[in-house]
Design an enzyme around this catalytic site. Structure first.
Site, short mmCIF file in Angstrom:
data_model
loop_
_atom_site.label_atom_id
_atom_site.label_comp_id
_atom_site.label_asym_id
_atom_site.label_seq_id
_atom_site.Cartn_x
_atom_site.Cartn_y
_atom_site.Cartn_z
N GLY A 88 0.83 -1.13 -0.05
CA GLY A 88 -0.10 0.05 -0.08
C GLY A 88 0.69 0.98 -0.01
O GLY A 88 1.80 1.21 0.13
N ARG A 91 3.91 6.04 1.94
CA ARG A 91 4.54 7.39 1.94
C ARG A 91 3.90 8.35 0.78
O ARG A 91 4.78 9.17 0.33
CB ARG A 91 5.67 7.46 1.95
CG ARG A 91 6.57 6.64 0.84
CD ARG A 91 7.91 7.16 0.74
NE ARG A 91 8.83 6.36 -0.22
CZ ARG A 91 10.04 6.68 -0.58
NH1 ARG A 91 10.81 7.49 0.10
NH2 ARG A 91 10.76 5.69 -1.48
N ASP A 123 8.50 6.08 8.03
CA ASP A 123 7.88 7.68 8.52
C ASP A 123 7.22 8.23 7.44
O ASP A 123 6.76 9.16 7.72
CB ASP A 123 9.30 8.18 8.86
CG ASP A 123 10.24 8.44 7.70
OD1 ASP A 123 9.93 7.79 6.54
OD2 ASP A 123 11.33 9.30 7.86
N GLY A 124 7.01 7.58 6.40
CA GLY A 124 6.20 8.32 5.35
C GLY A 124 6.67 9.27 4.60
O GLY A 124 6.04 9.91 3.91
N ARG A 174 4.18 13.09 -8.48
CA ARG A 174 4.18 12.30 -9.38
C ARG A 174 2.96 12.30 -10.09
O ARG A 174 1.64 12.50 -9.66
CB ARG A 174 4.54 10.91 -8.78
CG ARG A 174 4.52 9.65 -9.72
CD ARG A 174 5.05 8.71 -9.34
NE ARG A 174 4.30 7.65 -8.35
CZ ARG A 174 4.75 6.58 -7.60
NH1 ARG A 174 6.21 6.23 -7.88
NH2 ARG A 174 4.34 6.10 -6.86
N ARG A 181 -1.61 -1.27 -10.16
CA ARG A 181 -0.44 -2.02 -10.29
C ARG A 181 -1.05 -3.60 -10.48
O ARG A 181 -1.98 -4.11 -10.21
CB ARG A 181 0.33 -1.89 -9.15
CG ARG A 181 0.77 -0.55 -8.80
CD ARG A 181 0.95 -0.62 -7.10
NE ARG A 181 1.03 0.89 -6.99
CZ ARG A 181 2.07 1.51 -6.53
NH1 ARG A 181 3.27 0.90 -6.64
NH2 ARG A 181 2.23 2.92 -6.35
N ASP A 250 4.51 -5.03 -7.15
CA ASP A 250 3.70 -3.72 -7.05
C ASP A 250 4.51 -2.59 -7.59
O ASP A 250 3.93 -1.64 -7.50
CB ASP A 250 4.06 -3.56 -5.35
CG ASP A 250 5.42 -3.63 -5.13
OD1 ASP A 250 5.87 -4.75 -5.06
OD2 ASP A 250 5.72 -2.80 -4.41
N ASP A 260 8.04 3.57 -10.25
CA ASP A 260 8.98 3.23 -9.18
C ASP A 260 10.58 3.81 -9.77
O ASP A 260 11.10 2.66 -10.25
CB ASP A 260 9.00 1.77 -8.51
CG ASP A 260 9.64 1.89 -7.30
OD1 ASP A 260 10.83 2.34 -7.02
OD2 ASP A 260 8.73 1.50 -6.11
P1 AMP Z 1 9.17 0.69 -2.98
O1 AMP Z 1 10.35 0.05 -2.81
O2 AMP Z 1 9.28 2.18 -3.08
O3 AMP Z 1 8.54 0.05 -4.04
O4 AMP Z 1 8.18 0.67 -1.44
C1 AMP Z 1 7.87 -0.64 -1.04
C2 AMP Z 1 6.88 -0.53 -0.03
O5 AMP Z 1 7.30 0.24 1.07
C3 AMP Z 1 5.43 0.71 -0.51
O6 AMP Z 1 4.44 0.09 0.24
C4 AMP Z 1 6.05 1.99 -0.05
O7 AMP Z 1 4.93 2.71 0.32
C5 AMP Z 1 6.83 1.56 1.54
N1 AMP Z 1 7.48 2.48 1.85
C6 AMP Z 1 8.98 2.90 1.29
N2 AMP Z 1 9.43 3.95 2.07
C7 AMP Z 1 8.65 4.10 3.13
C8 AMP Z 1 8.71 5.37 4.26
N3 AMP Z 1 9.78 6.08 4.37
N4 AMP Z 1 7.56 5.15 4.81
C9 AMP Z 1 6.46 4.17 4.93
N5 AMP Z 1 6.53 3.65 3.95
C10 AMP Z 1 7.49 3.14 2.90
MG MG Z 2 7.13 0.84 -5.23
#
Ligand code: AMP
Ligand code: MG
Length: 485
Positions: A88, A91, A123-124, A174, A181, A250, A260
């Protein structure tokens, strides 16, 4: 207040409630605009002056919710390096779907906008470097003619975030055809009802595949069309030497756009085993593996759709398998057509593939620069490198010349085809790093702006691009990229 030009709809909120969570603003201390994409804004029907104003920056930071916006985070799952997980938007928040003057509908999403119900331990937030990196590479991909999510703006939040060190926080705006996805379908297939799945599939058909008719097996057509788009997309990556780095399900869209920009990077030296991502220990997402992994991801998409493909389970499985088995053929067809263009070849001959493979195997053996080899062939400027000086290359060159002589088109049109198929510049890692370092350490954004300018017209082959086409100095340290930064 200057008009910003938002023309929002929120069709995603009309999907089953389990598919998203609505959000409240998550204010940041003192947002400051770093970079803004004027031409994209114009295309979207947005007003650059309005968005660059204080009120506009408040919107792009998530501090203000514009009229018509219903902010939400999307639920999705995914196979990460082969393991299935609930994910999900952890962030990011979708502030709405902008309906453009041309009548297109695109998602406007703020990335790095704060915690959501899907943040888990995170931390979002996002750091400036990675958000600028996404801006640079996604815009470069677009300019290369590769369907991609776009970047409208990056701003700093005025807050620090903690990673290995303290870093300036940032938010990227973005723009995507949608954020649906493979993982969105996996989420619904695993945690929703069949009715939810059908709603998502119907929504996707309406939004991305309006030409698919009601009276056919439209869910099978959906699968087939997604396979076609991905086959074309992945071939385009291979043809420019792009490595996604984290092709988890995803991170694969249904629209056919690249999404991504975490650990992605372009290959300098040609080697199918190239991996840049620090966490891809086994090379699952190595350059040469990307077509196989795309096929694997699409098989997960097909599995999610099974209940919709046919009432009879076995027949559904057979339909899915047939569709999936087309992927490698479709991919290969796109790749071969693209490679012919890179070599100035217009028509088809059976031996073309071995001519191409012969060249690639020599490039691997002599560690040739991928982009520059094709550039040199385009302009017949065979610089004095080890590779071009070998007898093997001479033999290949003779075969290639004979091949060009066997087609009707002139050498001039052949060269034109090659100019349009072989970029002069790609976002080379050392150039991207240089731009990010100047931005992060000195607050100097001019290096990045110049790089973006050069990358905005990669097939121009203009003199000012020459400097940017140089490969990096040889280094003992392999280049590494990072996820989730
Ligand atoms: P990604 O590697 O960007 O595809 O992210 C994988 C998952 O990790 C997704 O659900 C992102 O929303 C979550 N995510 C990545 N970085 C953060 C963050 N700093 N805080 C919260 N969720 C994160
Ligand atoms: Mg991603």
């Amino acid at each position: 207040m200057i008009e910003q030009g938002w023309n929002f709809d929120n069709s995603y909120t009309r999907l089953p409630e389990s598919m998203f969570s609505t959000l409240d603003p998550n204010p940041v201390r003192s947002p400051k605009l770093i970079i803004f994409n004027n031409s994209l804004a114009e295309y979207l029907g947005l007003n650059g002056n309005g968005l660059r104003s204080e009120e506009g920056v408040a919107v792009l930071s998530g501090n203000e919710i514009p009229e018509g916006s219903l902010p939400l985070a999307q639920a999705y799952a995914g196979h990460q390096f082969g393991g299935f997980t609930m994910l999900g938007d952890g962030r990011a928040m979708l502030i709405g779907e902008q309906v453009t003057p041309a009548g297109e509908r695109v998602d406007i999403q703020l990335k790095g906008s704060g915690r959501t119900p899907y943040s888990r331990g995170g931390d979002g937030r996002a750091a400036l470097g990675p958000m600028l990196r996404e801006y640079i590479i996604s815009e470069a991909m677009h300019a290369l003619g590769i369907p991609s999510t776009r970047s409208l703006a990056v701003l700093t939040t005025g807050e620090s975030i903690i990673r290995e060190t303290e870093l300036p926080g940032a938010i990227l705006t973005r723009v995507a055809a949608s954020h649906i996805r493979v993982g969105t379908f996996q989420y619904i297939a695993n945690f929703g009802t069949e009715e939810d799945l059908r709603e998502l599939a119907d929504y996707t058909l309406k939004r991305h595949f309006p030409d698919i008719k009601e009276d056919e097996n439209r869910y099978l057509s959906l699968l087939q069309e997604v396979i076609k788009r991905q086959a074309s997309l992945i071939a385009k990556w291979q043809l420019v030497g792009f490595i996604h780095g984290v092709m988890n399900t995803d991170n694969m869209t249904i629209s056919g756009e690249k999404i991504d920009y975490g650990p992605c990077a372009f290959m300098d030296t040609y080697d199918p085993e190239t991996v840049f991502s620090s966490i891809d220990i086994k090379g699952r997402y190595a350059y040469g593996n990307q077509p196989y992994m795309a096929g694997w991801n699409l098989a997960r998409f097909a599995e999610s759709l099974l209940p919709l493909l046919h009432d009879d389970e076995e027949q559904a499985l057979e339909l899915a398998q047939d569709a999936i088995s087309d992927f490698s053929m479709l991919y290969h067809r796109h790749w071969l057509a693209g490679m012919r263009e890179k070599l100035g070849i217009f028509n088809e001959e059976k031996q073309d593939e071995s001519l191409i493979e012969y060249l690639l195997s020599m490039m691997k053996k002599y560690r040739a620069d991928y982009t520059n080899t094709f550039r040199a062939l385009t302009f017949d400027k065979l610089e004095d490198t080890v590779f071009f000086g070998t007898e093997e290359f001479e033999q290949w060159y003779k075969l290639w010349q004979e091949r060009l002589d066997r087609q009707e088109e002139s050498r001039d049109s052949s060269q034109q085809l090659m100019r349009n198929s072989n970029p002069a510049v790609i976002p080379r890692n050392h150039r991207v790093e240089e731009a990010l370092e100047a931005a992060e350490k000195q607050g100097d954004y001019s290096v990045m702006e110049q790089l973006l300018d050069v990358l905005s017209n990669p097939y121009a082959h203009s003199p000012d691009q020459a400097d940017y086409s140089k490969p990096p100095e040889p280094s003992t340290q392999p280049y590494q990229t990072y996820c989730g930064t």
